[in-house]
Write a protein that holds these residues in place. Structure first.
Motif, PDB file in Angstrom:
ATOM      1  N   ARG A 159      -0.550  74.378  41.661  1.00 21.20           N
ATOM      2  CA  ARG A 159      -1.339  73.657  42.675  1.00 21.20           C
ATOM      3  C   ARG A 159      -2.772  73.329  42.272  1.00 21.20           C
ATOM      4  O   ARG A 159      -3.581  72.924  43.119  1.00 21.20           O
ATOM      5  CB  ARG A 159      -1.366  74.420  44.004  1.00 21.20           C
ATOM      6  CG  ARG A 159       0.024  74.568  44.590  1.00 21.20           C
ATOM      7  CD  ARG A 159      -0.050  75.103  45.969  1.00 21.20           C
ATOM      8  NE  ARG A 159       1.282  75.125  46.580  1.00 21.20           N
ATOM      9  CZ  ARG A 159       1.513  75.547  47.801  1.00 21.20           C
ATOM     10  NH1 ARG A 159       0.510  75.944  48.554  1.00 21.20           N
ATOM     11  NH2 ARG A 159       2.738  75.549  48.280  1.00 21.20           N
ATOM     12  N   THR A 160      -3.119  73.497  41.023  1.00 16.77           N
ATOM     13  CA  THR A 160      -4.460  73.082  40.588  1.00 16.77           C
ATOM     14  C   THR A 160      -4.559  71.557  40.677  1.00 16.77           C
ATOM     15  O   THR A 160      -3.752  70.856  40.069  1.00 16.77           O
ATOM     16  CB  THR A 160      -4.689  73.511  39.120  1.00 16.77           C
ATOM     17  OG1 THR A 160      -4.324  74.875  38.979  1.00 16.77           O
ATOM     18  CG2 THR A 160      -6.146  73.306  38.714  1.00 16.77           C
ATOM     19  N   PRO A 161      -5.536  71.037  41.455  1.00 12.85           N
ATOM     20  CA  PRO A 161      -5.676  69.572  41.556  1.00 12.85           C
ATOM     21  C   PRO A 161      -6.527  69.021  40.418  1.00 12.85           C
ATOM     22  O   PRO A 161      -7.651  69.467  40.217  1.00 12.85           O
ATOM     23  CB  PRO A 161      -6.393  69.388  42.911  1.00 12.85           C
ATOM     24  CG  PRO A 161      -7.141  70.672  43.136  1.00 12.85           C
ATOM     25  CD  PRO A 161      -6.505  71.761  42.298  1.00 12.85           C
ATOM     26  N   ARG A 195     -11.300  68.789  36.987  1.00 14.22           N
ATOM     27  CA  ARG A 195     -10.883  69.191  38.330  1.00 14.22           C
ATOM     28  C   ARG A 195     -11.028  68.013  39.286  1.00 14.22           C
ATOM     29  O   ARG A 195     -11.959  67.223  39.169  1.00 14.22           O
ATOM     30  CB  ARG A 195     -11.766  70.343  38.845  1.00 14.22           C
ATOM     31  CG  ARG A 195     -11.470  71.669  38.203  1.00 14.22           C
ATOM     32  CD  ARG A 195     -10.151  72.245  38.636  1.00 14.22           C
ATOM     33  NE  ARG A 195     -10.152  72.684  40.027  1.00 14.22           N
ATOM     34  CZ  ARG A 195      -9.595  73.820  40.450  1.00 14.22           C
ATOM     35  NH1 ARG A 195      -9.002  74.642  39.595  1.00 14.22           N
ATOM     36  NH2 ARG A 195      -9.603  74.131  41.728  1.00 14.22           N
ATOM     37  N   ARG A 196     -10.096  67.933  40.241  1.00 15.80           N
ATOM     38  CA  ARG A 196     -10.190  66.880  41.259  1.00 15.80           C
ATOM     39  C   ARG A 196     -10.995  67.408  42.432  1.00 15.80           C
ATOM     40  O   ARG A 196     -10.649  68.421  43.025  1.00 15.80           O
ATOM     41  CB  ARG A 196      -8.780  66.464  41.700  1.00 15.80           C
ATOM     42  CG  ARG A 196      -8.778  65.215  42.558  1.00 15.80           C
ATOM     43  CD  ARG A 196      -7.387  64.631  42.703  1.00 15.80           C
ATOM     44  NE  ARG A 196      -6.558  65.346  43.660  1.00 15.80           N
ATOM     45  CZ  ARG A 196      -5.440  65.979  43.383  1.00 15.80           C
ATOM     46  NH1 ARG A 196      -4.984  66.011  42.132  1.00 15.80           N
ATOM     47  NH2 ARG A 196      -4.741  66.580  44.307  1.00 15.80           N
ATOM     48  N   ASP A 256      -1.211  67.134  40.072  1.00 12.58           N
ATOM     49  CA  ASP A 256      -1.340  68.554  40.375  1.00 12.58           C
ATOM     50  C   ASP A 256      -0.537  69.333  39.351  1.00 12.58           C
ATOM     51  O   ASP A 256       0.445  68.827  38.802  1.00 12.58           O
ATOM     52  CB  ASP A 256      -0.776  68.852  41.774  1.00 12.58           C
ATOM     53  CG  ASP A 256      -1.512  68.075  42.848  1.00 12.58           C
ATOM     54  OD1 ASP A 256      -2.746  68.188  42.923  1.00 12.58           O
ATOM     55  OD2 ASP A 256      -0.837  67.334  43.595  1.00 12.58           O
TER      56      ASP A 256
END
Lengths: 321, 122
Positions: free
Chosen positions: A43-45, A101-102, A39
Motif C-alpha cells: 500500500r505504499t503510494p 512518494r505520492r 501503489d
C-alpha cells in the motif's frame, strides 16, 4: 515499453515488504514527461516520473537524476517535498526515470484558487509560498548538481532569440522586449537555487496542510531570487482570480512578508512581466512543434492561442508601470 | 489575421483528432477532447468577429504608421519599428493600439480570461 510490468518487477526494491506494483495508471497532462501513479502491494503510494522514449528534452531541462537530487536538496533545506525513493538505472527497463512518494493533495490551480475545500488554507498560502521560497533560495549551492546560471538580461536575450526564430509578428511582444530591456535589474550579487517553475500546477496543496510539496524541478537553475517570486505572480496561473496577484490566492505583501525581506516589489514585478513574456514565447514555441509536424496534436496547435493571454497581461503591465 | 495557429491549422488539428479511434477512459484522450471543444469554440468566435477586428486593426495601424497597406504589411512594419527603436514601447498612441489589439484577440482566443477584466478595470 510496458511500464506496469517494469514497476511490478521493481517493487521489492522500492519497499522491502512489497511483492508487486498495482493500480498503475498514467496521469493526464505533460507531453514532455510522463507521470505515473501506482501503489505497492504493501500500500505504499508512489509516483513514477519518466521521460518517454525519443522525447526531445527542452533546451534547458535537467536530466531526471538531477531533478531527483534537487528534490532531496530542497527537502534538506527545509522545503516541503516528496521523498525520492529510487532513481532508475538501465536494469530497471524504465528509461530515464525516478520514483518518489505520492503526496496527498491537489495541484490543479483552478481548484486551489476557487474550491471551498481549500478555503481554509488559501489565506495563509501566499505567505507560506514566500517562506518556502526563502528556504529554497538559502540552500547551499556547492553540493547541487550542475545547473545553468542566468540573470534578467540573459533571459531576455535568450527568449528574444527564440522569438526571432519563430518568425512571428507580435507587436506586443516586440514592445515588451524593448521595455523590459530598458528596466532589467543587474544580476544578483549571489546567484541562488531558483526552482524555475514555482506556480500553481507544481505546488501540491493539501486542504488542511497547505503547501505540502514543491514539484517539477526540471527548470531549476542558479539565478535571481526574484525570478521565483515574480513567476508565481504571472496572471496565467491565477485561474481567473486576477485580483490576487500571488498565485490567485494572495497579495504581493503577504508573499514578500513570508519571504522575509531583501527583495523589492519592483524587482518582483519586473520578473512577473518577464514571466508573462517568457510564457508567451513558450506558447509560440510549443505551437511551432505542431507547425513543423513534430507533434501534430490539437494540444500543440491550441497552445499557440494562449499567447494572447500573455499579451493582454503585458499591455496592462506596460500601461501601469 | 490571426496566426500561430491560423484558423485553417486549427480546423486541420480538429479533423485529425476526430479521425482518431476513441479509447474509453483514457485520461490523455479525455483531455484532448476538451481541448478540441475549445478549438471549435475559438473557430466559431473567429468566424463571427475575425473580419471586423482585422478591419479595425488596419484602420488603427494606418493612423499609427501613417501609411496604407493590408494588415500583414502594416503589422510587420510596426514590429520592425519597435525592434529598431523608431517607436518607443511606452508611446501612448502605440499603447492604445496594442490595448485594442489585445482586447480583440482575447475575445476570440479566450473571452473568459481574467486578464481582460483586469485590463478593463484599470
Amino acid at each position: 515499453m510496458d511500464v506496469a510490468a517494469a514497476l511490478d518487477r521493481l517493487a521489492p526494491r522500492l519497499s522491502p515488504t512489497a511483492t508487486g506494483a498495482v493500480n498503475v495508471r498514467r496521469l493526464s497532462g505533460g507531453a514532455s514527461l510522463e507521470t505515473w501513479a501506482f501503489d505497492l502491494t504493501d500500500r505504499t503510494p508512489l509516483i513514477l516520473r519518466r521521460r518517454p522514449e525519443g522525447a526531445a528534452m527542452r533546451e534547458t531541462a535537467l536530466p531526471l537524476a538531477s531533478e531527483a537530487a534537487l528534490i532531496r536538496a530542497a527537502a534538506a533545506a527545509g522545503s516541503p517535498a516528496p521523498s525520492v525513493v529510487h532513481v532508475c538505472t538501465p536494469e530497471d527497463s524504465l528509461g530515464e526515470a525516478y520514483v518518489m512518494r505520492r503526496l496527498e493533495g491537489e495541484t490543479l490551480g483552478r481548484r486551489i484558487v476557487r474550491d471551498e475545500t481549500f478555503a481554509g488554507v488559501r489565506p495563509g498560502l501566499a505567505r507560506r509560498c514566500g517562506e518556502v521560497l526563502a528556504r529554497i533560495h538559502a540552500a547551499p549551492t556547492e553540493d547541487l548538481p550542475d545547473l545553468a546560471i542566468s540573470d534578467a538580461r540573459g533571459e531576455l536575450e535568450r527568449y528574444e532569440a527564440i522569438y526571432r526564430q519563430l518568425d512571428a509578428r507580435r507587436p506586443i511582444l516586440e514592445a515588451a522586449f524593448r521595455w523590459l530591456e530598458a528596466i532589467a535589474p543587474p544580476p544578483p550579487e549571489r546567484p541562488v537555487l531558483v526552482h524555475g517553475d514555482f506556480r500553481n500546477g507544481n505546488l501540491m496543496i493539501h486542504p488542511e496542510g497547505g503547501l505540502v510539496g514543491v514539484l517539477d524541478w526540471e527548470l531549476a537553475h542558479l539565478g535571481d531570487p526574484a525570478e521565483d517570486l515574480g513567476w508565481i505572480c504571472v496572471n496565467s496561473w491565477r485561474f481567473g482570480e486576477w485580483r490576487r496577484p500571488a498565485g490567485g490566492f494572495g497579495d504581493y505583501d503577504e508573499l514578500l512578508d513570508g519571504y522575509g525581506g531583501g527583495i523589492s516589489l519592483d524587482r518582483v514585478r519586473f520578473w512577473q512581466s518577464l514571466g508573462s513574456l517568457k510564457w508567451g514565447v513558450m506558447c509560440l514555441m510549443m505551437y511551432q512543434s505542431f507547425a513543423t509536424g513534430q507533434d501534430r496534436s490539437i494540444e500543440r496547435a491550441m497552445i499557440g492561442r494562449r499567447t494572447s493571454e500573455t499579451e493582454i497581461d503585458l499591455v496592462k503591465l506596460m500601461e501601469t508601470t | 489575421m490571426i496566426s500561430h495557429p491560423t484558423a485553417a491549422e486549427l480546423s486541420e488539428a480538429i479533423a485529425a483528432f476526430e479521425a482518431e479511434h476513441a479509447i474509453p477512459g483514457d485520461a490523455r484522450q479525455t483531455f484532448l477532447a476538451r481541448v478540441t471543444d475549445n478549438a471549435r469554440a475559438t473557430l466559431a468566435r473567429e468566424a463571427e468577429h475575425g473580419a471586423r477586428l482585422e478591419a479595425e486593426a488596419v484602420e488603427r495601424l494606418t493612423k499609427l504608421m501613417g501609411e496604407t497597406g493590408d494588415y500583414a504589411t502594416l503589422n510587420a512594419e510596426l514590429c520592425e519599428a519597435l525592434r529598431d527603436g523608431a517607436i518607443d514601447p511606452q508611446d501612448p498612441a502605440l499603447l492604445a493600439h496594442l490595448r485594442a489589439t489585445a482586447i480583440g484577440q482575447i475575445a476570440i482566443d479566450q473571452p473568459g480570461y481574467g486578464g481582460l477584466a483586469a485590463l478593463l478595470d484599470g
